[in-house]
Motif scaffolding. Structure first.
Motif, PDB file in Angstrom:
ATOM      1  N   ALA A  51       0.814  -1.220   0.000  1.00  0.00           N
ATOM      2  CA  ALA A  51       0.000   0.000   0.000  1.00  0.00           C
ATOM      3  C   ALA A  51       0.847   1.269   0.000  1.00  0.00           C
ATOM      4  CB  ALA A  51      -0.921   0.008   1.224  1.00  0.00           C
ATOM      5  N   TYR A  52       2.148   1.131   0.250  1.00  0.00           N
ATOM      6  CA  TYR A  52       3.010   2.311   0.387  1.00  0.00           C
ATOM      7  C   TYR A  52       3.970   2.503  -0.780  1.00  0.00           C
ATOM      8  CZ  TYR A  52       1.440   1.625   5.189  1.00  0.00           C
ATOM      9  OH  TYR A  52       0.672   1.438   6.300  1.00  0.00           O
ATOM     10  N   VAL A  53       4.238   1.442  -1.527  1.00  0.00           N
ATOM     11  CA  VAL A  53       5.219   1.519  -2.609  1.00  0.00           C
ATOM     12  C   VAL A  53       4.553   1.106  -3.912  1.00  0.00           C
ATOM     13  CG1 VAL A  53       7.481   0.778  -3.424  1.00  0.00           C
ATOM     14  CG2 VAL A  53       7.014   0.880  -0.967  1.00  0.00           C
ATOM     15  N   ASP A  54       4.586   1.989  -4.906  1.00  0.00           N
ATOM     16  CA  ASP A  54       3.987   1.688  -6.203  1.00  0.00           C
ATOM     17  C   ASP A  54       5.057   1.270  -7.209  1.00  0.00           C
ATOM     18  OD1 ASP A  54       1.411   2.291  -5.332  1.00  0.00           O
ATOM     19  OD2 ASP A  54       1.687   4.420  -5.724  1.00  0.00           O
ATOM     20  N   ARG A  55       5.904   2.228  -7.555  1.00  0.00           N
ATOM     21  CA  ARG A  55       6.929   1.960  -8.552  1.00  0.00           C
ATOM     22  C   ARG A  55       8.184   1.367  -7.908  1.00  0.00           C
ATOM     23  NH1 ARG A  55       7.343   7.761 -11.269  1.00  0.00           N
ATOM     24  NH2 ARG A  55       7.315   8.262  -9.051  1.00  0.00           N
ATOM     25  N   GLU A  56       8.838   0.532  -8.658  1.00  0.00           N
ATOM     26  CA  GLU A  56      10.099  -0.078  -8.234  1.00  0.00           C
ATOM     27  C   GLU A  56       9.960  -0.778  -6.878  1.00  0.00           C
ATOM     28  OE1 GLU A  56      13.008   2.989  -8.278  1.00  0.00           O
ATOM     29  OE2 GLU A  56      12.900   3.295 -10.440  1.00  0.00           O
ATOM     30  N   ARG A  57       8.789  -1.377  -6.653  1.00  0.00           N
ATOM     31  CA  ARG A  57       8.558  -2.026  -5.362  1.00  0.00           C
ATOM     32  C   ARG A  57       9.502  -3.201  -5.145  1.00  0.00           C
ATOM     33  NH1 ARG A  57       2.962  -5.007  -3.957  1.00  0.00           N
ATOM     34  NH2 ARG A  57       3.819  -6.422  -5.507  1.00  0.00           N
ATOM     35  N   ASP A  58       9.710  -3.999  -6.198  1.00  0.00           N
ATOM     36  CA  ASP A  58      10.538  -5.193  -6.038  1.00  0.00           C
ATOM     37  C   ASP A  58      11.954  -4.833  -5.606  1.00  0.00           C
ATOM     38  OD1 ASP A  58       8.440  -6.804  -6.665  1.00  0.00           O
ATOM     39  OD2 ASP A  58       9.030  -7.159  -8.741  1.00  0.00           O
ATOM     40  N   ARG A 102       9.671   6.873   5.241  1.00  0.00           N
ATOM     41  CA  ARG A 102       9.593   8.206   5.851  1.00  0.00           C
ATOM     42  C   ARG A 102      10.823   9.028   5.505  1.00  0.00           C
ATOM     43  NH1 ARG A 102       7.363   5.289  10.252  1.00  0.00           N
ATOM     44  NH2 ARG A 102       9.386   5.209  11.288  1.00  0.00           N
ATOM     45  N   ARG A 103      11.983   8.373   5.515  1.00  0.00           N
ATOM     46  CA  ARG A 103      13.214   9.093   5.187  1.00  0.00           C
ATOM     47  C   ARG A 103      13.170   9.610   3.752  1.00  0.00           C
ATOM     48  NH1 ARG A 103      17.756   8.999   2.727  1.00  0.00           N
ATOM     49  NH2 ARG A 103      17.259   7.053   1.662  1.00  0.00           N
ATOM     50  N   LYS A 104      12.678   8.781   2.825  1.00  0.00           N
ATOM     51  CA  LYS A 104      12.578   9.201   1.432  1.00  0.00           C
ATOM     52  C   LYS A 104      11.597  10.362   1.275  1.00  0.00           C
ATOM     53  CE  LYS A 104      13.759   4.841  -0.882  1.00  0.00           C
ATOM     54  NZ  LYS A 104      14.784   5.421  -1.778  1.00  0.00           N
ATOM     55  N   LYS A 105      10.512  10.316   2.046  1.00  0.00           N
ATOM     56  CA  LYS A 105       9.505  11.372   1.960  1.00  0.00           C
ATOM     57  C   LYS A 105      10.092  12.726   2.336  1.00  0.00           C
ATOM     58  CE  LYS A 105       5.180  12.913   4.098  1.00  0.00           C
ATOM     59  NZ  LYS A 105       4.121  12.594   5.088  1.00  0.00           N
ATOM     60  N   TRP A 106      10.978  12.722   3.337  1.00  0.00           N
ATOM     61  CA  TRP A 106      11.518  13.977   3.855  1.00  0.00           C
ATOM     62  C   TRP A 106      12.959  14.229   3.419  1.00  0.00           C
ATOM     63  CZ3 TRP A 106       8.138  17.187   5.992  1.00  0.00           C
ATOM     64  CH2 TRP A 106       6.989  16.664   6.578  1.00  0.00           C
ATOM     65  N   GLN A 172       5.193  18.067  13.336  1.00  0.00           N
ATOM     66  CA  GLN A 172       5.157  17.607  11.950  1.00  0.00           C
ATOM     67  C   GLN A 172       5.485  16.125  11.797  1.00  0.00           C
ATOM     68  OE1 GLN A 172       6.842  20.366   8.945  1.00  0.00           O
ATOM     69  NE2 GLN A 172       7.534  21.606  10.683  1.00  0.00           N
ATOM     70  N   GLN A 173       5.994  15.501  12.883  1.00  0.00           N
ATOM     71  CA  GLN A 173       6.308  14.068  12.870  1.00  0.00           C
ATOM     72  C   GLN A 173       7.366  13.712  11.831  1.00  0.00           C
ATOM     73  OE1 GLN A 173       4.659  11.651  15.120  1.00  0.00           O
ATOM     74  NE2 GLN A 173       4.403  13.658  16.040  1.00  0.00           N
ATOM     75  N   ILE A 174       8.332  14.597  11.643  1.00  0.00           N
ATOM     76  CA  ILE A 174       9.448  14.308  10.744  1.00  0.00           C
ATOM     77  C   ILE A 174      10.428  13.400  11.484  1.00  0.00           C
ATOM     78  CG2 ILE A 174      11.323  15.305   9.379  1.00  0.00           C
ATOM     79  CD1 ILE A 174       9.741  17.881   9.205  1.00  0.00           C
ATOM     80  N   PRO A 175      10.942  12.348  10.845  1.00  0.00           N
ATOM     81  CA  PRO A 175      11.880  11.446  11.521  1.00  0.00           C
ATOM     82  C   PRO A 175      13.082  12.191  12.089  1.00  0.00           C
ATOM     83  CG  PRO A 175      11.174  10.499   9.441  1.00  0.00           C
ATOM     84  CD  PRO A 175      10.637  11.897   9.470  1.00  0.00           C
TER      85      PRO A 175
END
Length: 219
Positions: A51-58, A102-106, A172-175
């Motif tokens: 549910a969290y990864v669409d592209r390049e999931r594998d 989360r790290r990639k998001k921020w 903001q709940q940033i890691p």
């Protein structure tokens, strides 16, 4: 021939008891046990992170499985046997995957992004959120006044870096690792920055006759 089939069945068998997993993954780890655990992690991560990864999931799942495997081996002595070993290992892997997401998001966050917006807007948002959960208008007004006082204390007593750190992590709940990188400091230094800020607020709250435990929980 029967001996050959017996060996094939043993090789294909994936079930291990907790103690067998720990023993076979301890130094030096058994290559077959490593391979099987990695395959289990990959299957579980594909399902858990779908549910969290669409592209390049594998590729993402493969990378997380490998990183998780190293972390599991490092934490092997912390396994207490309170759950199944595979469930314990899977929990570590899923946590690793979500942390990386989360790290990639921020990943592009900068020090300026940690400002948390306008102080008056933040004060209004916090006050509204707290007041909405209270019963009567008198209580709402009372709590809003208290929260406004706390926000004012933050503005006066904390340094700019302390305010940014608290807003980024607690609001903001940033890691924490992302905030530490953006602020150019280590995690330990960031821990101390936040600890010192909370101690300042605690002292001022007590001097003002407020309950520091209750108010700091709102931050």
């Amino acid at each position: 021939m029967l001996h050959w089939f017996h060996r094939r069945r043993q090789k294909a068998k994936s079930y291990r008891s907790n103690s067998e997993w720990v023993r076979q993954l301890s130094e030096p780890p058994d290559s077959q046990a490593l391979k099987e655990l990695r395959e289990i992690l990959v299957r579980g991560l594909r399902s858990s992170l779908a549910a969290y990864v669409d592209r390049e999931r594998d590729q993402f799942v493969e990378d997380i499985a490998q990183d998780s495997l190293l972390r599991i081996l490092k934490k092997l002595d912390t396994f207490k046997g309170e759950s199944g070993f595979v469930a314990w290992a899977m929990k570590i892997a899923v946590r690793e995957g979500l942390s990386e997401l989360r790290r990639k998001k921020w990943k592009d966050v900068s020090l300026e992004d940690l400002s948390g917006g306008d102080h008056e807007d933040a004060k209004s948002d916090h006050s509204g959120a707290m007041a909405s959960s209270l019963a009567g208008p008198d209580q709402q007004a009372h709590e809003s006044m208290i929260l406004a006082a706390v926000m004012e204390m933050m503005e006066k007593e904390l340094t700019d870096r302390q305010r940014k750190a608290i807003d980024a992590i607690m609001v903001q709940q940033i890691p924490m690792t992302v905030v530490a990188d953006a602020m150019g400091m280590s995690r330990n230094a960031l821990y101390k920055l936040i600890h010192d800020a909370r101690m300042k607020l605690r002292k001022k709250l007590m001097e003002s006759g407020m309950d520091p435990e209750e108010m700091l929980r709102e931050l």
